[in-house]
Scaffold this active site. Structure first.
Site, PDB file in Angstrom:
ATOM      1  N   GLU A 243       0.836  -1.211   0.000  1.00 22.86           N
ATOM      2  CA  GLU A 243       0.000   0.000   0.000  1.00 22.86           C
ATOM      3  C   GLU A 243       0.868   1.258   0.000  1.00 22.86           C
ATOM      4  O   GLU A 243       0.587   2.234  -0.690  1.00 22.86           O
ATOM      5  CB  GLU A 243      -0.919  -0.027   1.226  1.00 22.86           C
ATOM      6  CG  GLU A 243      -1.878   1.144   1.289  1.00 22.86           C
ATOM      7  CD  GLU A 243      -2.841   1.070   2.474  1.00 22.86           C
ATOM      8  OE1 GLU A 243      -3.024  -0.020   3.050  1.00 22.86           O
ATOM      9  OE2 GLU A 243      -3.412   2.113   2.822  1.00 22.86           O
ATOM     10  N   GLU A 368       3.909  11.242  10.122  1.00 20.72           N
ATOM     11  CA  GLU A 368       4.432  11.164  11.501  1.00 20.72           C
ATOM     12  C   GLU A 368       4.595   9.693  11.903  1.00 20.72           C
ATOM     13  O   GLU A 368       5.615   9.306  12.505  1.00 20.72           O
ATOM     14  CB  GLU A 368       3.477  11.872  12.484  1.00 20.72           C
ATOM     15  CG  GLU A 368       3.398  13.386  12.338  1.00 20.72           C
ATOM     16  CD  GLU A 368       2.577  13.861  11.131  1.00 20.72           C
ATOM     17  OE1 GLU A 368       1.855  13.038  10.535  1.00 20.72           O
ATOM     18  OE2 GLU A 368       2.667  15.062  10.790  1.00 20.72           O
TER      19      GLU A 368
HETATM   20  C1  LIG Z   1      -9.936  10.355   1.769  1.00 17.27           C
HETATM   21  C2  LIG Z   1      -9.471   9.285   2.708  1.00 17.27           C
HETATM   22  C3  LIG Z   1      -9.529   7.961   2.299  1.00 17.27           C
HETATM   23  C4  LIG Z   1      -9.151   6.932   3.180  1.00 17.27           C
HETATM   24  N1  LIG Z   1      -9.319   5.617   2.795  1.00 17.27           N
HETATM   25  C5  LIG Z   1      -9.192   4.643   3.735  1.00 17.27           C
HETATM   26  C6  LIG Z   1      -9.569   3.277   3.430  1.00 17.27           C
HETATM   27  O1  LIG Z   1      -9.960   2.950   2.302  1.00 17.27           O
HETATM   28  N2  LIG Z   1      -9.491   2.350   4.425  1.00 17.27           N
HETATM   29  C7  LIG Z   1      -9.060   2.663   5.675  1.00 17.27           C
HETATM   30  O2  LIG Z   1      -9.042   1.778   6.531  1.00 17.27           O
HETATM   31  N3  LIG Z   1      -8.685   3.936   5.992  1.00 17.27           N
HETATM   32  C8  LIG Z   1      -8.749   4.925   5.062  1.00 17.27           C
HETATM   33  N4  LIG Z   1      -8.392   6.232   5.385  1.00 17.27           N
HETATM   34  C9  LIG Z   1      -7.945   6.525   6.744  1.00 17.27           C
HETATM   35  C10 LIG Z   1      -6.489   6.955   6.854  1.00 17.27           C
HETATM   36  O3  LIG Z   1      -5.618   5.875   6.669  1.00 17.27           O
HETATM   37  C11 LIG Z   1      -6.361   7.628   8.240  1.00 17.27           C
HETATM   38  O4  LIG Z   1      -7.005   8.877   8.143  1.00 17.27           O
HETATM   39  C12 LIG Z   1      -4.938   7.792   8.706  1.00 17.27           C
HETATM   40  O5  LIG Z   1      -4.359   6.531   8.956  1.00 17.27           O
HETATM   41  C13 LIG Z   1      -4.820   8.669   9.962  1.00 17.27           C
HETATM   42  O6  LIG Z   1      -5.724   8.308  10.945  1.00 17.27           O
HETATM   43  P1  LIG Z   1      -6.655   9.445  11.626  1.00 17.27           P
HETATM   44  O7  LIG Z   1      -7.299  10.182  10.503  1.00 17.27           O
HETATM   45  O8  LIG Z   1      -7.552   8.782  12.597  1.00 17.27           O
HETATM   46  O9  LIG Z   1      -5.658  10.418  12.348  1.00 17.27           O
HETATM   47  P2  LIG Z   1      -5.147  10.303  13.881  1.00 17.27           P
HETATM   48  O10 LIG Z   1      -4.646   8.939  14.128  1.00 17.27           O
HETATM   49  O11 LIG Z   1      -6.203  10.836  14.772  1.00 17.27           O
HETATM   50  O12 LIG Z   1      -3.925  11.312  13.871  1.00 17.27           O
HETATM   51  C14 LIG Z   1      -4.097  12.731  13.984  1.00 17.27           C
HETATM   52  C15 LIG Z   1      -2.729  13.404  13.864  1.00 17.27           C
HETATM   53  O13 LIG Z   1      -1.897  12.999  14.939  1.00 17.27           O
HETATM   54  C16 LIG Z   1      -0.715  12.421  14.449  1.00 17.27           C
HETATM   55  N5  LIG Z   1      -0.340  11.317  15.317  1.00 17.27           N
HETATM   56  C17 LIG Z   1      -1.114  10.299  15.762  1.00 17.27           C
HETATM   57  N6  LIG Z   1      -0.424   9.464  16.532  1.00 17.27           N
HETATM   58  C18 LIG Z   1       0.842   9.952  16.597  1.00 17.27           C
HETATM   59  C19 LIG Z   1       2.048   9.526  17.219  1.00 17.27           C
HETATM   60  N7  LIG Z   1       2.116   8.392  17.912  1.00 17.27           N
HETATM   61  N8  LIG Z   1       3.157  10.277  17.070  1.00 17.27           N
HETATM   62  C20 LIG Z   1       3.132  11.435  16.341  1.00 17.27           C
HETATM   63  N9  LIG Z   1       2.019  11.882  15.702  1.00 17.27           N
HETATM   64  C21 LIG Z   1       0.896  11.141  15.824  1.00 17.27           C
HETATM   65  C22 LIG Z   1      -1.043  11.931  13.064  1.00 17.27           C
HETATM   66  O14 LIG Z   1       0.107  11.808  12.248  1.00 17.27           O
HETATM   67  C23 LIG Z   1      -1.989  13.013  12.585  1.00 17.27           C
HETATM   68  O15 LIG Z   1      -1.258  14.090  12.094  1.00 17.27           O
HETATM   69  C24 LIG Z   1      -8.681   7.257   4.485  1.00 17.27           C
HETATM   70  C25 LIG Z   1      -8.593   8.602   4.864  1.00 17.27           C
HETATM   71  C26 LIG Z   1      -8.989   9.607   4.019  1.00 17.27           C
HETATM   72  C27 LIG Z   1      -8.935  11.022   4.504  1.00 17.27           C
END
Ligand SMILES: Cc1cc2nc3c(=O)[nH]c(=O)nc-3n(C[C@H](O)[C@H](O)[C@H](O)COP(=O)(O)OP(=O)(O)OC[C@H]3O[C@@H](n4cnc5c(N)ncnc54)[C@H](O)[C@@H]3O)c2cc1C
Length: 388
Positions: A243, A368
């Site tokens: 991926e 990150e």
């Molecule tokens: C348009 C779109 C399509 C997507 N398609 C899919 C899909 O098909 N299937 C699927 O399963 N997912 C999908 N996703 C989800 C995507 O993989 C997640 O949005 C991503 O992994 C981040 O998770 P979160 O949005 O919950 O952010 P969070 O985990 O809430 O993170 C918020 C912020 O905090 C930072 N952060 C979090 N933890 C830490 C840490 N330990 N250290 C430093 N920084 C940290 C992150 O980098 C980010 O900047 C999609 C997302 C979007 C927007």
């Protein structure tokens, strides 16, 4: 250097794919970007051409071709400038179908992989949850065994293709007390009672549908379990390598498309009586962006080559996504600036490219998180091993 990896057959494939995209897809892109829905006929056309099954076994209707055919598919999809359309295709082919192929039983492959290859069934991959994005192990969705079924409860969010799909590959906790060692993967028909999906409104990737999905006592046959019970986290981590390389390749192709476009633009646009490509400030900026793109592209090809040979290139794929999506963001930002006010207009390609590119450092593992994975591997000497 690229010719090291691309044979004459690859180049012929690229040309026929380009022709196909121009004829069958490009005329519809504006409409799909507006409606947020790709019409179903195009999936069948992709299926008929074999494009959905490039990487999959002939036994199920696939073409079983090397990874560079996939690289070509990804690159050319970026070059028609609809990150959303491209995402719908590659999320189906390289997120959902990867699990069917690697973890699915023969029955599951017949029932889901074969029609995915022909374009009759569309899939999505459901890992992210409202309270567990980066922290995959923190997922709360459960699958509880009852007789010869599993009952799934929970919710997923941000799922590409999640609204218009036929089946879902779903990660759920089968042994919640075991944390990340208690996750399993299931294939679930979208029309199973208890599933509801709502479409999300988003900044870019507009031609793709992205959904929030609720599972309320969704009962699936126990035979829909894919891979080993409680080994889901390992399967997810394993497939993240592909991926992430996919997203790295997408990023270098997106940047290359932007640079090709501005090159022509700079040769045609005059200010103060001179073409833009005669201004040193712009020429040097262009050269920097072009160099960064080329470095990422060649790196990605090297990683693809090693993956194609069966190497487990988890660190390299992580670096590929981290650096290529950073590069693409910077290049697209810089290219938009080269167009001045026109860059901001929807009639020019840069505005959509700018929106779509922003997802690169977020989806499929944020930058990150990727930095942390690299740090663990290099500083803490953590060794991620392939699933056995
Ligand atoms: C348009 C779109 C399509 C997507 N398609 C899919 C899909 O098909 N299937 C699927 O399963 N997912 C999908 N996703 C989800 C995507 O993989 C997640 O949005 C991503 O992994 C981040 O998770 P979160 O949005 O919950 O952010 P969070 O985990 O809430 O993170 C918020 C912020 O905090 C930072 N952060 C979090 N933890 C830490 C840490 N330990 N250290 C430093 N920084 C940290 C992150 O980098 C980010 O900047 C999609 C997302 C979007 C927007």
């Amino acid at each position: 250097m690229s010719s090291m990896y691309f044979t004459e057959e690859h180049q012929m494939f690229r040309q026929s794919l380009k022709n196909f995209l121009q004829k069958e897809v490009v005329p519809h892109i504006e409409k799909w970007e507006k409606t947020g829905e790709i019409e179903s006929f195009i999936w069948k056309k992709f299926g008929e051409m074999g494009y959905l099954g490039i990487a999959y076994p002939e036994q199920y209707g696939g073409l079983n071709l090397d990874l560079f055919y996939t690289v070509i598919l990804l690159e050319e999809l970026q070059k028609i400038n609809s990150g959303g359309f491209a995402a719908s295709i590659w999320a189906h082919c390289y997120l959902a179908m990867t699990y069917l192929n690697k973890e699915g039983s023969h029955e599951i492959k017949k029932q889901y992989l074969a029609p995915s290859i022909s374009g009759k069934k569309i899939g999505c991959l459901c890992i992210t949850e409202p309270f567990a994005g980066s922290d995959v192990a923190g997922m709360r969705t459960t699958a509880v065994k009852k007789d010869d079924t599993y009952i799934i409860n929970g919710s997923k969010t941000f799922i590409t293709n999640g609204f218009y799909c036929d089946y879902m590959v779903v990660a759920a906790k089968t042994s919640p007390e075991l944390g990340n060692k208690g996750i399993s993967i299931f294939v679930v028909d979208k029309d199973t009672p208890g599933i509801s999906a709502s479409k999300l409104n988003k900044l870019g990737w507009r031609a793709s549908n992205t959904a929030e999905i609720a599972f309320d006592n969704v009962t699936v046959p126990a035979s829909n379990l894919m891979g080993k019970l409680n080994k889901g986290f390992s399967h997810i981590m394993q497939h993240f390598a592909l991926e992430r390389l996919v997203m790295g390749v997408n990023a270098h192709a997106r940047a290359e498309f932007a640079l090709d476009y501005v090159l022509k633009y700079m040769a045609e646009r005059k200010t103060f009586g001179k073409y833009l490509d005669k201004y040193q400030a712009l020429r040097h900026k262009f050269s920097d962006m072009y160099s960064f793109m080329e470095i990422c592209k060649e790196y990605n090809y090297t990683v693809a080559n090693r993956m194609n040979k069966g190497e487990y290139v988890v660190k390299e794929a992580t670096i590929s996504k981290l650096q290529s999506t950073k590069m693409a963001d910077e290049v697209v930002y810089g290219c938009l600036q080269f167009l001045g006010g026109y860059g901001y207009m929807e009639d020019y390609p840069m505005a959509r490219l700018f929106r779509d590119s922003r997802l690169g450092p977020i989806g499929g593992g944020t930058s990150e998180i990727l930095r942390e994975i690299i740090a663990k591997m290099i500083i803490d000497k953590k060794d991620y091993k392939p699933t056995t």
